[in-house]
Design a protein around this motif. Structure first.
Motif, PDB file in Angstrom:
ATOM      1  N   PHE A   4       0.807  -1.228   0.000  1.00  0.00           N
ATOM      2  CA  PHE A   4       0.000   0.000   0.000  1.00  0.00           C
ATOM      3  C   PHE A   4       0.838   1.275   0.000  1.00  0.00           C
ATOM      4  CE2 PHE A   4      -3.275  -3.090   0.937  1.00  0.00           C
ATOM      5  CZ  PHE A   4      -4.245  -2.664   0.048  1.00  0.00           C
ATOM      6  N   ASN A   5       2.097   1.195   0.394  1.00  0.00           N
ATOM      7  CA  ASN A   5       2.974   2.373   0.300  1.00  0.00           C
ATOM      8  C   ASN A   5       3.271   2.738  -1.146  1.00  0.00           C
ATOM      9  OD1 ASN A   5       3.117   2.863   3.037  1.00  0.00           O
ATOM     10  ND2 ASN A   5       5.016   1.722   3.319  1.00  0.00           N
ATOM     11  N   ALA A   6       3.125   1.795  -2.057  1.00  0.00           N
ATOM     12  CA  ALA A   6       3.358   2.077  -3.480  1.00  0.00           C
ATOM     13  C   ALA A   6       2.215   2.870  -4.103  1.00  0.00           C
ATOM     14  CB  ALA A   6       3.558   0.774  -4.250  1.00  0.00           C
ATOM     15  N   MET A   7       1.095   2.939  -3.398  1.00  0.00           N
ATOM     16  CA  MET A   7      -0.088   3.619  -3.925  1.00  0.00           C
ATOM     17  C   MET A   7      -0.194   5.030  -3.345  1.00  0.00           C
ATOM     18  SD  MET A   7      -2.724   0.384  -3.695  1.00  0.00           S
ATOM     19  CE  MET A   7      -4.057   1.145  -4.621  1.00  0.00           C
ATOM     20  N   ASP A   8      -0.608   5.951  -4.178  1.00  0.00           N
ATOM     21  CA  ASP A   8      -0.859   7.327  -3.755  1.00  0.00           C
ATOM     22  C   ASP A   8      -2.043   7.351  -2.782  1.00  0.00           C
ATOM     23  OD1 ASP A   8      -0.498  10.358  -4.407  1.00  0.00           O
ATOM     24  OD2 ASP A   8      -2.655   9.988  -4.649  1.00  0.00           O
ATOM     25  N   GLU A   9      -2.078   8.321  -1.909  1.00  0.00           N
ATOM     26  CA  GLU A   9      -3.170   8.429  -0.933  1.00  0.00           C
ATOM     27  C   GLU A   9      -4.536   8.566  -1.603  1.00  0.00           C
ATOM     28  OE1 GLU A   9      -3.036   7.794   2.365  1.00  0.00           O
ATOM     29  OE2 GLU A   9      -1.017   7.214   1.768  1.00  0.00           O
ATOM     30  N   ASN A  10      -4.571   9.115  -2.810  1.00  0.00           N
ATOM     31  CA  ASN A  10      -5.836   9.309  -3.525  1.00  0.00           C
ATOM     32  C   ASN A  10      -6.038   8.281  -4.633  1.00  0.00           C
ATOM     33  OD1 ASN A  10      -6.565  11.681  -2.064  1.00  0.00           O
ATOM     34  ND2 ASN A  10      -4.992  12.759  -3.221  1.00  0.00           N
ATOM     35  N   SER A  11      -5.326   7.173  -4.558  1.00  0.00           N
ATOM     36  CA  SER A  11      -5.392   6.203  -5.647  1.00  0.00           C
ATOM     37  C   SER A  11      -6.733   5.465  -5.677  1.00  0.00           C
ATOM     38  CB  SER A  11      -4.237   5.206  -5.545  1.00  0.00           C
ATOM     39  OG  SER A  11      -4.356   4.448  -4.371  1.00  0.00           O
ATOM     40  N   ILE A  12      -6.987   4.889  -6.840  1.00  0.00           N
ATOM     41  CA  ILE A  12      -8.198   4.100  -7.090  1.00  0.00           C
ATOM     42  C   ILE A  12      -7.763   2.727  -7.585  1.00  0.00           C
ATOM     43  CG2 ILE A  12     -10.269   3.876  -8.549  1.00  0.00           C
ATOM     44  CD1 ILE A  12     -10.479   6.174  -6.529  1.00  0.00           C
ATOM     45  N   PHE A  13      -8.431   1.692  -7.082  1.00  0.00           N
ATOM     46  CA  PHE A  13      -8.200   0.327  -7.559  1.00  0.00           C
ATOM     47  C   PHE A  13      -9.536  -0.205  -8.061  1.00  0.00           C
ATOM     48  CE2 PHE A  13      -7.869  -4.198  -7.591  1.00  0.00           C
ATOM     49  CZ  PHE A  13      -6.538  -4.479  -7.855  1.00  0.00           C
TER      50      PHE A  13
END
Length: 175
Positions: A53-62
């Motif tokens: 989850f550190n690889a994902m931006d705080e505002n990311s969408i999956f």
């Protein structure tokens, strides 16, 4: 004299805004992005929740394979936590990846073919460079379906899709 200075300032502003980063090495940045994505997939396979989850931006969408799976990062963390806690998240191995850059080199988008427990899947997404770190902003996972099998898949999905469409349609009407 005033006009000359004003014109020079305007020309300087325009030239600075249209300049591509002179020191950007797209080959190196592709390597960096490949490393981020490969590590991201590896962290899931090894149930490394923090690393994943550190690889994902705080505002990311999956966006997952089910039509109902559209999560922001917090929602996706909540959904995923039990899998990581059990020590068995998912194991997606990249088979092929294409990476494309926006002009300034700070935003890239990619598509990849993955070997998964579901068979070959496709992932696609957007990744942005924040400082010196690439962060996943948007990721879409989808199943690949051979064209020769599409009729079978349509039959399988027909009832569920019908229910899902009715639910979405009724939500649109109320909003």
């Amino acid at each position: 004299m005033k006009n000359s200075i004003s014109i020079m300032l305007v020309l300087l502003f325009i030239s600075c805004n249209n300049q591509k980063p002179a020191n950007l090495n797209f080959v190196k940045e592709k390597e960096n992005i490949n490393n981020v994505l490969n590590t991201w997939h590896k962290n899931a396979a090894e149930s490394n929740y923090e690393g994943y989850f550190n690889a994902m931006d705080e505002n990311s969408i999956f966006i997952g394979t089910d039509a109902s799976e559209h999560w922001n990062k917090k929602e996706f963390e909540k959904f995923s936590k039990p899998f990581f806690d059990r020590g068995k998240a998912w194991d997606f191995t990249p088979l092929k990846r294409n990476i494309y850059f926006e002009k300034d080199g700070r935003i890239a988008w990619f598509d990849e073919l993955l070997n998964t427990w579901m068979g070959v899947c496709r992932g696609s997404g957007v990744i942005e460079k924040e400082g010196e770190t690439w962060k996943i902003k948007h990721y879409v996972l989808s199943l690949t379906i051979p064209n020769s099998n599409i009729d079978e898949v349509i039959k399988i999905n027909k009832t569920k899709d019908s229910t899902f469409v009715k639910k979405l349609h009724s939500n649109l009407i109320r909003n």
